[in-house]
Design a protein around this motif. Structure first.
Motif, PDB file in Angstrom:
ATOM      1  N   SER A   1       0.829  -1.212   0.000  1.00 30.39           N
ATOM      2  CA  SER A   1       0.000   0.000   0.000  1.00 30.39           C
ATOM      3  C   SER A   1       0.865   1.264   0.000  1.00 30.39           C
ATOM      4  CB  SER A   1      -0.931   0.007   1.221  1.00 30.39           C
ATOM      5  OG  SER A   1      -1.875  -1.056   1.130  1.00 30.39           O
ATOM      6  N   THR A   2       2.035   1.172   0.603  1.00 30.50           N
ATOM      7  CA  THR A   2       2.959   2.310   0.607  1.00 30.50           C
ATOM      8  C   THR A   2       3.402   2.642  -0.810  1.00 30.50           C
ATOM      9  OG1 THR A   2       3.739   1.574   2.776  1.00 30.50           O
ATOM     10  CG2 THR A   2       5.084   3.205   1.637  1.00 30.50           C
ATOM     11  N   LEU A   3       3.616   1.620  -1.619  1.00 29.74           N
ATOM     12  CA  LEU A   3       3.975   1.833  -3.019  1.00 29.74           C
ATOM     13  C   LEU A   3       2.863   2.584  -3.753  1.00 29.74           C
ATOM     14  CD1 LEU A   3       5.723   1.336  -5.538  1.00 29.74           C
ATOM     15  CD2 LEU A   3       4.543  -0.874  -5.791  1.00 29.74           C
ATOM     16  N   LEU A   4       1.613   2.188  -3.528  1.00 25.40           N
ATOM     17  CA  LEU A   4       0.496   2.876  -4.170  1.00 25.40           C
ATOM     18  C   LEU A   4       0.434   4.339  -3.731  1.00 25.40           C
ATOM     19  CD1 LEU A   4      -2.474   0.334  -4.211  1.00 25.40           C
ATOM     20  CD2 LEU A   4      -0.576   0.620  -5.807  1.00 25.40           C
ATOM     21  N   ALA A   5       0.705   4.585  -2.459  1.00 23.41           N
ATOM     22  CA  ALA A   5       0.696   5.963  -1.963  1.00 23.41           C
ATOM     23  C   ALA A   5       1.768   6.801  -2.651  1.00 23.41           C
ATOM     24  CB  ALA A   5       0.906   5.972  -0.448  1.00 23.41           C
ATOM     25  N   TYR A   6       2.919   6.208  -2.906  1.00 20.71           N
ATOM     26  CA  TYR A   6       3.987   6.943  -3.598  1.00 20.71           C
ATOM     27  C   TYR A   6       3.590   7.239  -5.042  1.00 20.71           C
ATOM     28  CZ  TYR A   6       8.593   8.243  -5.348  1.00 20.71           C
ATOM     29  OH  TYR A   6       9.643   8.923  -5.920  1.00 20.71           O
TER      30      TYR A   6
ATOM     31  N   GLY B   1       0.945   9.947  -5.078  1.00 17.70           N
ATOM     32  CA  GLY B   1       1.364  11.276  -4.641  1.00 17.70           C
ATOM     33  C   GLY B   1       0.919  11.645  -3.246  1.00 17.70           C
ATOM     34  N   PHE B   2       0.573  10.645  -2.420  1.00 17.98           N
ATOM     35  CA  PHE B   2       0.140  10.958  -1.052  1.00 17.98           C
ATOM     36  C   PHE B   2       0.881  10.109  -0.015  1.00 17.98           C
ATOM     37  CE2 PHE B   2      -2.817   8.062  -3.157  1.00 17.98           C
ATOM     38  CZ  PHE B   2      -2.913   6.999  -2.274  1.00 17.98           C
ATOM     39  N   LEU B   3       2.149   9.845  -0.273  1.00 19.87           N
ATOM     40  CA  LEU B   3       2.960   9.083   0.670  1.00 19.87           C
ATOM     41  C   LEU B   3       3.190   9.887   1.944  1.00 19.87           C
ATOM     42  CD1 LEU B   3       4.649   6.453   1.056  1.00 19.87           C
ATOM     43  CD2 LEU B   3       6.613   7.752   0.187  1.00 19.87           C
ATOM     44  N   ALA B   4       3.019   9.251   3.099  1.00 22.58           N
ATOM     45  CA  ALA B   4       3.227   9.920   4.384  1.00 22.58           C
ATOM     46  C   ALA B   4       4.682  10.365   4.524  1.00 22.58           C
ATOM     47  CB  ALA B   4       2.845   8.975   5.518  1.00 22.58           C
ATOM     48  N   PRO B   5       4.910  11.511   5.176  1.00 23.07           N
ATOM     49  CA  PRO B   5       6.263  12.096   5.211  1.00 23.07           C
ATOM     50  C   PRO B   5       7.288  11.267   5.982  1.00 23.07           C
ATOM     51  CG  PRO B   5       4.734  13.321   6.625  1.00 23.07           C
ATOM     52  CD  PRO B   5       3.904  12.395   5.808  1.00 23.07           C
ATOM     53  N   GLU B   6       6.845  10.322   6.826  1.00 23.53           N
ATOM     54  CA  GLU B   6       7.825   9.530   7.577  1.00 23.53           C
ATOM     55  C   GLU B   6       8.551   8.504   6.707  1.00 23.53           C
ATOM     56  OE1 GLU B   6       3.723   7.739   8.772  1.00 23.53           O
ATOM     57  OE2 GLU B   6       4.594   9.717   8.342  1.00 23.53           O
ATOM     58  N   PHE B   7       8.064   8.272   5.502  1.00 23.03           N
ATOM     59  CA  PHE B   7       8.726   7.328   4.602  1.00 23.03           C
ATOM     60  C   PHE B   7       9.779   8.056   3.766  1.00 23.03           C
ATOM     61  CE2 PHE B   7       4.695   5.236   5.464  1.00 23.03           C
ATOM     62  CZ  PHE B   7       5.075   3.912   5.645  1.00 23.03           C
TER      63      PHE B   7
END
Length: 219
Positions: free
Chosen positions: A41-46, A49-55
């Motif tokens: 799911s983190t890949l999809l967020a990237y 364009g809405f990946l959380a800033p802690e990544f």
């Protein structure tokens, strides 16, 4: 347009979650499988364009060769379906669909016609005035998909959208979603831990839990 992921690398707290390069052609469905915490799911967020800033993330997202990595989420024109339909409870079914329409559809009559056409396409004709709370799980899922397609996305991201449906509805919705993705020529990326989802998609499968994931994946 094709969707290309060029040397994507995502980490959290200095620990690498995944590295991936692949190109998804128009109408192609690629499935990424892996256990919870593998970065699906983190890949999809990237990509969206809405990946959380802690990544920590690097690599490029390209549509038909055009780099959109630095664009804001709303300017990427990427559609996404989550586990929950996320329909707006204060809007009617028709209002939810109208929300997805692009600004190029102007005028109340034209917008209403587009909404009614979409409802007919998902076998929910005359449901425009209905409260989303009165819909079944399968009906809500179909409305969510129709809303995404009305936004005329360049690509489709699927974040385990079938996981909360019962077995009968799951088969029906898989076919509905995958058929629409192919019909609309959308490069589609599905993340799931369900082998049946992957088999129904019928495309390439990238497994994040395999030993090969200790090295960057290209697919």
């Amino acid at each position: 347009m094709s969707l290309s992921l060029d040397a994507i690398r995502i980490a959290l707290g200095g620990k690498r979650l995944l590295e991936l390069s692949c190109t998804i052609e128009p109408g192609e469905i690629v499935t990424i499988m892996g256990p919870s915490g593998s970065g699906k799911s983190t890949l999809l967020a990237y990509i969206g364009g809405f990946l959380a800033p802690e990544f920590e993330a690097s690599g490029r997202v390209l549509f038909h060769g055009e780099d959109v990595t630095e664009r804001r989420a709303e300017l990427r024109h990427i559609g996404i379906l989550f586990q929950d339909p996320l329909l707006f409870p204060h809007m009617s079914v028709g209002g939810n669909l109208a929300f997805g329409l692009t600004s190029s559809v102007k005028g109340r009559q034209a917008r209403s016609a587009k909404v009614n056409e979409a409802l007919k396409d998902i076998d929910l004709e005359n449901f425009a005035a209905r409260d989303p709370a009165t819909l079944s799980g399968g009906q809500k899922a179909r409305v969510a998909l129709a809303r995404v397609l009305l936004s005329e996305p360049c690509a489709l991201l699927l974040d385990e959208p079938f996981s909360k449906l019962d077995a009968g509805l799951r088969d029906q919705m898989r076919k509905h979603v995958f058929d629409r993705a192919r019909l609309n020529g959308l490069p589609t990326l599905l993340v799931t831990h369900d082998e049946e989802d992957a088999n129904a998609a019928g495309g390439r499968i990238i497994r994040l839990d395999e030993p090969s994931t200790h090295s960057p994946i290209s697919a």
